[in-house]
Motif scaffolding. Structure first.
Motif, short mmCIF file in Angstrom:
data_model
loop_
_atom_site.label_atom_id
_atom_site.label_comp_id
_atom_site.label_asym_id
_atom_site.label_seq_id
_atom_site.Cartn_x
_atom_site.Cartn_y
_atom_site.Cartn_z
N VAL B 40 -65.24 3.35 47.38
CA VAL B 40 -64.17 2.32 47.73
C VAL B 40 -65.17 0.96 48.09
CG1 VAL B 40 -62.38 2.41 49.77
CG2 VAL B 40 -62.78 4.46 48.28
N VAL B 41 -66.45 1.09 49.50
CA VAL B 41 -66.86 -0.22 50.11
C VAL B 41 -67.49 -0.90 48.66
CG1 VAL B 41 -68.17 -0.91 51.19
CG2 VAL B 41 -67.04 1.23 51.47
N GLU B 42 -68.02 -0.22 47.77
CA GLU B 42 -68.66 -1.34 47.25
C GLU B 42 -68.42 -1.40 45.84
OE1 GLU B 42 -73.78 0.11 49.04
OE2 GLU B 42 -72.85 0.46 46.57
N ARG B 43 -67.30 -0.64 44.72
CA ARG B 43 -67.65 -0.62 43.72
C ARG B 43 -65.98 -1.02 43.43
NH1 ARG B 43 -71.95 0.07 39.84
NH2 ARG B 43 -73.74 0.88 41.24
N GLY B 44 -65.19 -0.48 44.50
CA GLY B 44 -63.26 -0.63 44.76
C GLY B 44 -63.08 -0.54 43.13
N TRP B 45 -63.37 0.73 43.23
CA TRP B 45 -62.86 1.98 41.68
C TRP B 45 -61.26 2.07 42.62
CZ3 TRP B 45 -68.07 4.65 39.71
CH2 TRP B 45 -68.25 3.81 39.27
N LEU B 46 -61.81 2.69 43.78
CA LEU B 46 -60.32 3.15 44.63
C LEU B 46 -60.27 2.79 46.42
CD1 LEU B 46 -61.18 7.37 44.71
CD2 LEU B 46 -59.54 5.70 42.68
N THR B 47 -59.08 2.78 46.54
CA THR B 47 -58.93 2.37 47.63
C THR B 47 -59.28 3.46 49.21
OG1 THR B 47 -55.87 2.81 47.91
CG2 THR B 47 -56.27 1.06 47.05
N ASP B 48 -58.84 2.64 50.05
CA ASP B 48 -59.65 4.29 50.73
C ASP B 48 -58.17 4.87 50.70
OD1 ASP B 48 -61.09 1.62 52.58
OD2 ASP B 48 -61.74 3.68 53.39
N ALA B 49 -56.77 4.80 50.89
CA ALA B 49 -55.89 5.76 50.41
C ALA B 49 -56.23 6.95 49.53
CB ALA B 49 -54.32 5.26 50.31
N GLU B 50 -56.35 6.40 48.20
CA GLU B 50 -56.86 6.68 46.51
C GLU B 50 -57.62 7.46 47.22
OE1 GLU B 50 -55.13 3.52 43.26
OE2 GLU B 50 -56.55 3.53 44.57
N PHE B 51 -58.92 7.44 47.84
CA PHE B 51 -59.53 8.02 48.21
C PHE B 51 -59.90 9.56 48.71
CE2 PHE B 51 -63.80 9.26 50.58
CZ PHE B 51 -64.48 9.07 49.61
N ALA B 52 -58.80 9.51 49.68
CA ALA B 52 -58.69 10.31 50.45
C ALA B 52 -58.35 11.39 49.56
CB ALA B 52 -58.35 10.03 52.38
N GLU B 53 -56.76 10.77 49.49
CA GLU B 53 -56.08 11.54 48.11
C GLU B 53 -56.49 12.37 47.48
OE1 GLU B 53 -52.33 8.44 48.54
OE2 GLU B 53 -53.24 8.81 46.46
N MET B 54 -57.46 11.83 46.75
CA MET B 54 -57.96 12.25 45.03
C MET B 54 -59.66 13.60 46.68
SD MET B 54 -59.38 10.40 42.94
CE MET B 54 -57.70 9.68 40.95
N LEU B 55 -60.33 12.59 47.38
CA LEU B 55 -60.77 13.83 47.90
C LEU B 55 -60.46 14.80 48.65
CD1 LEU B 55 -64.07 14.41 48.15
CD2 LEU B 55 -63.89 13.31 50.35
N GLY B 56 -59.61 15.01 49.17
CA GLY B 56 -58.40 16.47 49.61
C GLY B 56 -57.98 16.56 48.54
N LEU B 57 -57.76 16.08 46.73
CA LEU B 57 -57.08 17.40 46.01
C LEU B 57 -58.66 17.65 45.40
CD1 LEU B 57 -54.97 18.32 44.35
CD2 LEU B 57 -55.90 15.91 43.11
N GLY B 58 -59.69 17.34 45.47
CA GLY B 58 -60.42 18.30 45.09
C GLY B 58 -61.29 19.17 45.38
N GLN B 59 -61.26 18.75 47.18
CA GLN B 59 -61.77 19.65 48.07
C GLN B 59 -60.28 21.02 47.98
OE1 GLN B 59 -64.16 19.58 50.87
NE2 GLN B 59 -63.85 22.11 51.01
N ALA B 60 -58.85 20.53 47.66
CA ALA B 60 -58.06 22.04 47.58
C ALA B 60 -58.21 22.86 46.76
CB ALA B 60 -56.98 21.52 48.34
#
Lengths: 174, 184
Positions: B40-60
């Protein structure tokens, strides 16, 4: 050693499918299989392997290739890693596709909004667990964790600086 | 503030490989906060919201959360090849380091000071994860309910030691029920 390779592959393929909640959450299962059932290594060595994964940078799942390596060297490590990653990566790819293809559906929009606070909660929980488990959860651990949390939230610098600072504090105040 | 960090151009395969290899070698004491920083911060591949969604999904989903996240980011930008490259890049370098360490471990002696420094670093890593969580909470849109949900999860797992899969399931069910009612 073909027989043991198949055992490694099967073992980690199955483990991948039940490994919900990350590598640390699957450690009890891994212990039950590798130490108790298959007798790949003893308790002490298992503990040593887990400790190595914790001082190695990177995802905690490296316990998987490390155990494969214990059983059958580099071939074992490769087989273990590939067998473990194939099912979960395949599922993740389909999930990403589904999220994107149906991203505008109300139910998926809702799911996405639910997942955000879930991630926040898990991050906060990991912070507490790490602070409690490090150094037996003494006051210094909580002070360092709390301090770093506040500082890192305020100052945008590379987090490795905070880890380095903590290492120095740990060396001095013991 | 859904898009506080603007997304940059699509990464190439080489950039994905470099980014995730760097992430794999940087993540001391858990890769999740470093993943947030790199992706998110360095490469800007995802926004904060997208990151949280994807990581949450990755966790589930089954499998390690950050590895699942790297598969999803790789797949989004470069298809199946991208997913394989991202996953291999995050896992292989640290696997090699771990095996090298395991070969050396017989010669390692942990002194009291070393153990104390190691514990301090682990505690600091905990502070970093929590800070990343707070950042996501502020940038990805927080309501009193989502703040309460996140805090309840942190208490349930971090303080009361309840099993993560059960808490995760409960949080998703409760979140779904409450946010759906709010949406109507």
């Amino acid at each position: 050693m073909i027989g043991s390779l198949w055992t490694i592959a099967l073992q980690f393929f199955l483990l991948s499918l039940i490994a919900v909640g990350g590598a640390n959450a699957m450690l009890p299962q891994l212990h039950a299989d590798a130490v108790v059932r298959l007798g790949w290594l003893d308790d002490r060595t298992f503990g040593q392997m887990v400790a190595i994964t914790q001082i190695t940078p990177g995802p905690n799942l490296i316990i998987v290739p490390l155990l494969g390596w214990r059983v059958d060297g580099w071939v074992g490590a490769t087989v273990a890693l590939a067998a473990f990653l194939t099912p979960s990566t395949t599922i993740a790819i389909f999930a990403e596709r589904a999220m994107r293809a149906h991203g505008e559906r109300p139910v998926i929009m809702l799911l996405r909004r639910v997942l955000r606070p879930v991630t926040v909660g898990l991050f906060l929980a990991s912070g507490i667990v790490l602070a409690r488990s490090s150094g037996g959860g003494n006051w210094l651990s909580f002070a360092i964790a709390g301090g770093v949390c506040v500082l890192a939230s305020t100052l945008e610098i590379n987090p490795l600086w905070w880890l380095g600072l903590a290492a120095v504090i740990g060396l001095v105040v013991r | 503030m859904e898009n506080a960090v603007p997304r940059r151009a699509t990464p190439t395969l080489a950039q994905l490989a470099a980014g995730f290899a760097a992430l794999g070698l940087r993540g001391f004491g858990g890769v999740a906060p470093q993943a947030h920083r790199v992706v998110v911060v360095e490469r800007g591949w995802l926004t904060d919201a997208e990151f949280a969604e994807m990581l949450g999904l990755g966790q589930a989903l089954p499998g390690p959360n950050v590895v699942n996240l790297s598969a999803m980011v790789g797949y989004r930008y470069a298809g199946v090849t991208g997913a394989v490259v991202a996953v291999a890049s995050i896992c292989i370098p640290s696997t090699i380091v771990a095996i090298a360490l395991a070969t050396l471990v017989a010669h390692l002696k942990t002194s009291g000071r070393m153990a104390s420094a190691e514990a301090a670093v682990a505690a600091a890593a905990g502070g970093l994860v929590a800070a990343a969580g707070l950042r996501i909470a502020t940038r990805a849109g927080t309501t009193p309910f989502t703040a309460l949900l996140a805090a309840a999860m942190a208490l349930a797992i971090g303080v009361f030691g309840l099993p993560l899969p059960a808490v995760l399931l409960a949080a998703i069910v409760v979140g779904f029920a409450v946010l759906r009612r709010g949406a109507r």
